[in-house]
Design a protein around this motif. Structure first.
Motif, PDB file in Angstrom:
ATOM      1  N   GLN A  97      45.089  23.592 -34.313  1.00  0.00           N
ATOM      2  CA  GLN A  97      45.351  24.605 -35.851  1.00  0.00           C
ATOM      3  C   GLN A  97      43.617  25.069 -35.298  1.00  0.00           C
ATOM      4  O   GLN A  97      43.607  26.842 -35.668  1.00  0.00           O
ATOM      5  N   ALA A  98      42.941  24.436 -35.241  1.00  0.00           N
ATOM      6  CA  ALA A  98      41.545  24.866 -34.713  1.00  0.00           C
ATOM      7  C   ALA A  98      40.750  23.826 -34.332  1.00  0.00           C
ATOM      8  O   ALA A  98      40.866  22.549 -34.651  1.00  0.00           O
ATOM      9  N   VAL A  99      40.165  24.690 -33.345  1.00  0.00           N
ATOM     10  CA  VAL A  99      38.704  23.791 -32.725  1.00  0.00           C
ATOM     11  C   VAL A  99      37.644  24.324 -33.223  1.00  0.00           C
ATOM     12  O   VAL A  99      36.527  25.011 -33.053  1.00  0.00           O
ATOM     13  N   LEU A 100      36.681  22.889 -33.381  1.00  0.00           N
ATOM     14  CA  LEU A 100      35.271  23.089 -34.131  1.00  0.00           C
ATOM     15  C   LEU A 100      34.447  22.371 -32.859  1.00  0.00           C
ATOM     16  O   LEU A 100      34.208  21.433 -32.629  1.00  0.00           O
ATOM     17  N   LYS A 101      33.143  23.146 -32.159  1.00  0.00           N
ATOM     18  CA  LYS A 101      32.452  23.072 -31.346  1.00  0.00           C
ATOM     19  C   LYS A 101      31.104  23.276 -31.762  1.00  0.00           C
ATOM     20  O   LYS A 101      30.562  24.754 -31.466  1.00  0.00           O
ATOM     21  N   ASN A 102      29.931  22.300 -31.903  1.00  0.00           N
ATOM     22  CA  ASN A 102      29.140  22.698 -31.960  1.00  0.00           C
ATOM     23  C   ASN A 102      28.824  23.401 -33.595  1.00  0.00           C
ATOM     24  O   ASN A 102      30.015  22.614 -34.520  1.00  0.00           O
ATOM     25  N   ASP A 103      28.556  23.970 -33.777  1.00  0.00           N
ATOM     26  CA  ASP A 103      28.575  25.423 -35.057  1.00  0.00           C
ATOM     27  C   ASP A 103      30.046  26.132 -34.884  1.00  0.00           C
ATOM     28  O   ASP A 103      30.007  26.952 -35.921  1.00  0.00           O
ATOM     29  N   THR A 104      30.668  26.318 -34.678  1.00  0.00           N
ATOM     30  CA  THR A 104      31.663  27.080 -33.592  1.00  0.00           C
ATOM     31  C   THR A 104      33.244  27.384 -33.738  1.00  0.00           C
ATOM     32  O   THR A 104      33.132  26.357 -33.269  1.00  0.00           O
ATOM     33  N   LEU A 105      33.857  27.241 -34.373  1.00  0.00           N
ATOM     34  CA  LEU A 105      35.097  27.225 -35.117  1.00  0.00           C
ATOM     35  C   LEU A 105      36.021  28.928 -34.981  1.00  0.00           C
ATOM     36  O   LEU A 105      35.685  29.804 -34.820  1.00  0.00           O
ATOM     37  N   TYR A 106      36.746  27.963 -33.488  1.00  0.00           N
ATOM     38  CA  TYR A 106      37.997  28.624 -32.399  1.00  0.00           C
ATOM     39  C   TYR A 106      39.226  28.490 -33.427  1.00  0.00           C
ATOM     40  O   TYR A 106      39.757  27.500 -33.245  1.00  0.00           O
ATOM     41  N   ALA A 107      40.046  29.031 -34.429  1.00  0.00           N
ATOM     42  CA  ALA A 107      40.843  29.209 -34.530  1.00  0.00           C
ATOM     43  C   ALA A 107      42.004  29.724 -34.200  1.00  0.00           C
ATOM     44  O   ALA A 107      41.957  30.932 -33.600  1.00  0.00           O
ATOM     45  N   SER A 108      43.302  29.249 -33.702  1.00  0.00           N
ATOM     46  CA  SER A 108      44.480  29.522 -33.051  1.00  0.00           C
ATOM     47  C   SER A 108      45.498  30.752 -34.250  1.00  0.00           C
ATOM     48  O   SER A 108      45.081  30.908 -35.544  1.00  0.00           O
ATOM     49  N   GLY A 109      46.355  31.692 -33.517  1.00  0.00           N
ATOM     50  CA  GLY A 109      46.556  33.019 -34.288  1.00  0.00           C
ATOM     51  C   GLY A 109      47.372  31.818 -35.379  1.00  0.00           C
ATOM     52  O   GLY A 109      48.144  31.173 -35.175  1.00  0.00           O
ATOM     53  N   GLN A 110      47.606  32.646 -36.289  1.00  0.00           N
ATOM     54  CA  GLN A 110      47.777  32.118 -37.598  1.00  0.00           C
ATOM     55  C   GLN A 110      48.990  33.219 -37.883  1.00  0.00           C
ATOM     56  O   GLN A 110      49.177  34.549 -37.558  1.00  0.00           O
ATOM     57  N   ILE A 111      50.919  33.022 -38.388  1.00  0.00           N
ATOM     58  CA  ILE A 111      51.272  33.796 -38.897  1.00  0.00           C
ATOM     59  C   ILE A 111      51.233  33.425 -40.735  1.00  0.00           C
ATOM     60  O   ILE A 111      51.334  32.372 -40.419  1.00  0.00           O
TER      61      ILE A 111
END
Length: 126
Positions: free
Chosen positions: A19-33
């Motif tokens: 669903q998402a990956v948190l690296k340090n303080d940055t969140l990368y969220a996958s596309g949501q439908i």
């Protein structure tokens, strides 16, 4: 180290991704439908409800990462029909303060997963 973010309040991934990956303080969220995470139902009756469900799914992921829409720095919107842009933009915009809204692009595509009309991904920073 990266941390995988998962919440039952957003749809489970339908493939080999998080669903998402948190690296340090940055969140990368996958596309949501527009899948309702409680019922598994795909919401495509109208573009307003569909977009609202997408944004609710993003909100759940942000909450799981202890963030809010104020944390979002970048969004990507994929749409099937540019004729829906105004309606999608209206719902999307209601989740942000216009003065601090994130960077964004909106792209019309040929097809989206499960033949939905809109998919949105975000990047957020604490």
């Amino acid at each position: 180290m990266k941390k995988i973010i998962f919440t039952q309040n957003a749809p489970a991934p339908i493939g080999p991704y998080s669903q998402a990956v948190l690296k340090n303080d940055t969140l990368y969220a996958s596309g949501q439908i527009a899948i309702n995470p409680q019922s598994g139902e795909l919401i495509t009756d109208n573009i307003l409800d569909e977009t609202k469900q997408v944004m609710q799914n993003i909100a759940a992921i942000l909450e799981a990462a202890e963030m809010t829409f104020e944390s979002v720095v970048k969004a990507t919107i994929f749409i099937m029909d540019m004729e829906n842009f105004a309606a999608i933009n209206g719902v999307y915009g209601s989740y942000f303060d216009e003065k601090t809204a994130p960077a964004r692009e909106t792209v019309q595509v040929a097809c989206l997963p499960k033949n939905v009309n809109v998919e949105i991904s975000i990047i957020a920073v604490r």
